[in-house]
Design a protein around this motif. Structure first.
Motif, PDB file in Angstrom:
ATOM      1  N   PHE A   1      -3.199  89.895  31.918  1.00  0.00           N
ATOM      2  CA  PHE A   1      -1.853  90.487  32.080  1.00  0.00           C
ATOM      3  C   PHE A   1      -1.522  91.077  30.964  1.00  0.00           C
ATOM      4  CE2 PHE A   1       2.859  89.743  32.810  1.00  0.00           C
ATOM      5  CZ  PHE A   1       2.239  91.095  33.408  1.00  0.00           C
TER       6      PHE A   1
ATOM      7  N   PHE B   1      -5.796  84.988  33.440  1.00  0.00           N
ATOM      8  CA  PHE B   1      -5.108  85.696  33.908  1.00  0.00           C
ATOM      9  C   PHE B   1      -3.966  86.002  33.359  1.00  0.00           C
ATOM     10  CE2 PHE B   1      -1.140  86.890  36.357  1.00  0.00           C
ATOM     11  CZ  PHE B   1      -2.125  87.791  37.537  1.00  0.00           C
TER      12      PHE B   1
ATOM     13  N   MET C   1      -7.630  90.865  37.306  1.00  0.00           N
ATOM     14  CA  MET C   1      -6.581  90.219  37.746  1.00  0.00           C
ATOM     15  C   MET C   1      -6.557  89.675  38.832  1.00  0.00           C
ATOM     16  SD  MET C   1      -3.913  92.691  35.781  1.00  0.00           S
ATOM     17  CE  MET C   1      -2.504  91.029  35.697  1.00  0.00           C
TER      18      MET C   1
ATOM     19  N   VAL D   1      -1.231  94.827  30.742  1.00  0.00           N
ATOM     20  CA  VAL D   1      -0.060  95.264  30.744  1.00  0.00           C
ATOM     21  C   VAL D   1       0.999  95.650  29.171  1.00  0.00           C
ATOM     22  CG1 VAL D   1       2.111  94.694  32.183  1.00  0.00           C
ATOM     23  CG2 VAL D   1      -0.003  94.387  32.632  1.00  0.00           C
TER      24      VAL D   1
END
Length: 723
Positions: A501, A497, A457, A505
């Motif tokens: 993510f 990205f 990332m 996450v």
């Protein structure tokens, strides 16, 4: 169509009325434009193209002679032959650009790779940086010199072609010199490491071929001048330019249908059914001629059409070896795609705003100065871009593991794994930042689309930020530069990205990173250029994956809507910066209720059917109008129109000009015989028609006048009036 006729009338009116009207001064060739309160570098006055047929006596005589010698069927066959030739030559130009760029890039990266591998052990990376700077700066100098020699070759050329197809004549936009400077310059600007693409210049190159080839003559090479003058009118050139621009898109992306839609959506406002078929045929000719030669050169399999265009996005397949339970996207992803499209439109608006400010700064502080400053700016951009890319790749990249046995999963992904960069990494690992910076942009896009290994990332975020600002700075530098590929690469990093993510996450495990990279690329590119229909088809044809139709359409529409909240597309911004009088489909709010008389000048410039040569020369030198009304003194009938009022100055105030006019209209001469007083009264005149500046110049060049007496010559222009 009625709409086209109305737009043409307004364009001609604007062209005639938007210039300096001071009859006591010589009109300069340049004028100044105001942007944000600043006096910007002067731009040339633009002339409108005459797309309407001029129905006058010479044209009718020409049609009569032509119909006796030729048939409409023969003309149609010639049109199709020229259309195929335009597509074929555009494909060959694309082939030449692609091959030379690959050779230059392989030479550069091969030399630098050897130096980096050696210096990683000896600690002499500065030498490697100097090698890279030497290559990139040398290449960029060549590209910048060509652009300085032919300034219209700078940029992508799409804004200029859009204006041309909408009836605005841009000086030198379709010259042979421009084609050479564009096609050769883009080789070195792309190989020089600048964040530019070759697809935009390909569209411009195709348009130049479409404009020049059917004429069978050249202004640059004057010996090329065939007696066959079938397609030399503005109307014919417009149709062939539409086909050439579509062929450029088709050759660049392998998207013939997308090329036709691009020419229709972004280009011409004049369209008909016959033009649709010819443009599609031209696109097909470009696509398959390029495909044929690429397949033969790359694999020695002539006739095996497997490389549709210059960009190959590869085959999108799930990364899992098990096909069950693996999908490229799902209904849940659509909600995420909408958010990505909105953010992509906002990012595109920011990109456009920054680039507009930079372009305005160039127009004020760089372009008016000596040419050397434009060259120095290009060198500066090349040095900064090279240094940042090198330092980022060497210091900020992370080592990621290369997936084992990639060929089991996908042949496209297998080829992708062979282009990774393993600088400062152990065996079996690759440097993710160097893989993106030290590969041609097309390969970097395929890395983000198909790389099975994960990019970190931080690396994706840093790459996106650096590439965003450097690409924004680069577009507008005095080199041939496209915008499509840099925008796709920047957007692909953004999409990758987002996928990473969501996975790391939020634990969203059904993410296919390649799909998110493609959606991100579409969102950012759509936010920059604000294209919808044509860009959707181009991306679908390039990916060979029809299932992506709904996500791409949805993302592009949302990106356009969100971007339009803040500013226009980048091409429209550059059109406005250059003060090109391109009429939009809808009038501005403040002009919706405005009438033509609000912008018309009361000091008329008219021409009489018999006008003296000295008067015409004086008229052409002291005005910048591109068309003049032709009038006569009106008889007592309903066709009279009052063109000169009592408070207005006479158009031709010289005694001999007025006498010439009065002698031609003896029945209207005043009793006192004073011709100046006659014109200064409320004199009714009859509007006979219009004559173009170019027609007057042609008459003067060919000495098409007669002598009234020993000392005075006059020109009769009545036959050239529009009926």
């Amino acid at each position: 169509m009625a709409t086209d006729s109305i737009r043409k009338c307004w364009r001609r009116l604007f062209s005639c009325l938007s210039f300096n009207r001071n009859s006591n001064e010589t009109v300069p060739l340049l004028r100044s434009s105001q942007h944000g309160g600043h006096n910007v570098v002067s731009n040339k006055d633009y002339e409108s193209l005459d797309y309407d047929r001029c129905w006058n006596k010479p044209y009718l005589d020409y049609r009569e002679r032509y119909e006796k010698q030729h048939s409409d069927r023969k003309l149609e066959i010639l049109q199709w032959i020229m259309t195929f030739a335009i597509g074929f030559l555009t494909g060959m130009v694309a082939l030449y650009i692609d091959l030379i760029v690959k050779l230059l890039s392989d030479w550069k990266f091969g030399t630098v790779d050897k130096s980096i591998l050696q210096c990683s052990k000896d600690g002499c990376l500065v030498i490697s940086l100097l090698y890279l700077l030497l290559f990139n700066v040398a290449f960029v100098i060549v590209a910048a010199c060509l652009t300085i020699y032919e300034p219209v070759a700078g940029g992508s050329g799409i804004p200029e072609i859009k204006c041309y197809l909408n009836g605005i004549k841009i000086p030198r936009i379709a010259r042979l010199q421009t084609l050479v400077a564009k096609s050769v310059g883009v080789l070195f600007s792309v190989a020089g490491g600048l964040f530019v693409g070759k697809e935009g210049p390909m569209i411009h190159s195709g348009a130049i071929i479409g404009s020049g080839l059917p004429q069978l003559q050249s202004i640059t090479l004057k010996k090329i001048n065939s007696k066959y003058s079938y397609f030399r009118t503005d109307r014919d050139k417009r149709d062939f330019v539409s086909g050439g621009a579509a062929a450029g898109v088709a050759a660049a992306f392998g998207a013939p249908i997308g090329g036709v839609l691009f020419s229709l959506e972004e280009g011409s406002s004049f369209w008909n059914q016959k033009l649709t078929w010819r443009t599609f045929f031209c696109s097909m000719a470009a696509t398959f001629s390029l495909n044929f030669f690429l397949s033969g050169i790359d694999s020695n399999s002539w006739g095996y059409f497997y490389l549709p265009g210059l960009i190959d996005f590869g085959t999108f397949e799930c990364q899992s070896e098990k096909t069950t339970g693996c999908h490229l996207w799902s209904a849940v992803d659509l909600f995420i795609f909408v958010i990505m499209g909105f953010i992509g439109g906002c990012l595109g608006a920011i990109f456009n705003t920054l680039n507009k400010s930079l372009s305005l700064h160039r127009m004020i502080n760089v372009n008016p100065k000596h040419k050397i400053f434009r060259l120095l700016e290009a060198i500066l951009v090349a040095m900064v871009t090279t240094t940042i890319a090198f330092v980022s790749a060497m210091t900020l990249g992370q080592c990621r593991k290369i997936p084992l046995k990639p060929s089991i999963i996908n042949s496209t992904r297998s080829s992708v794994e062979l282009t990774v960069r393993d600088y400062f990494c152990e065996d079996g690992y690759y440097n993710d930042m160097a893989t993106l910076f030290f590969n041609p942009q097309e390969i970097a896009i395929k890395q983000l689309f198909h790389q099975a290994g994960t990019f970190s990332m931080p690396s994706l975020a840093i790459f996106f930020i650096l590439f965003f600002f450097l690409a924004c700075w680069t577009y507008g530098v005095s080199v041939p530069s496209g915008l499509f590929v840099p925008s796709l690469l920047c957007g692909a990093a953004y999409g990758r990205f987002v996928a990473l993510f969501l996975e790391q996450v939020f634990g969203y495990k059904t993410v296919y990173s390649g799909t998110y990279a493609l959606v991100g690329a579409a969102a950012f590119l759509g936010g920059v250029v604000r294209m919808t229909i044509s860009l959707t088809v181009i991306l679908i044809e390039s990916t060979n994956e029809i299932s992506y139709g709904l996500p791409i359409m949805l993302v592009l529409m949302v990106a356009k809507w969100s971007g339009d909240l803040f500013n226009e597309g980048l091409y429209d911004i550059h059109i406005n910066l250059k003060s090109v009088p391109l009429l939009e489909w809808d009038p501005p709010t403040e002009a919706a209720r405005m009438k033509a008389k609000a912008i018309m000048d009361s000091r008329l410039k008219v021409v009489f059917p018999q006008t003296r040569v000295a008067s015409l020369i004086r008229l052409l030198k002291t005005t910048a109008h591109n068309v003049f009304p032709v009038v006569t003194a009106a008889r007592d009938d309903c066709s009279a129109v009052t063109l000169v009022g009592p408070s207005q100055e006479a158009d031709l105030q010289e005694q001999d000009d007025v006498e010439c006019f009065v002698n031609q209209n003896n029945s209207n001469q005043d009793g006192d015989g004073n011709p100046i007083e006659l014109l200064q009264r409320n004199l009714p005149m009859k509007f006979e028609g219009m004559i173009l500046r170019s027609q007057l110049v042609t008459l003067l060049k060919n000495h098409a006048w007669y002598k009234e007496n020993v000392e005075v010559c006059s020109i009769s222009i009545r036959p050239f009036l529009k009926l």
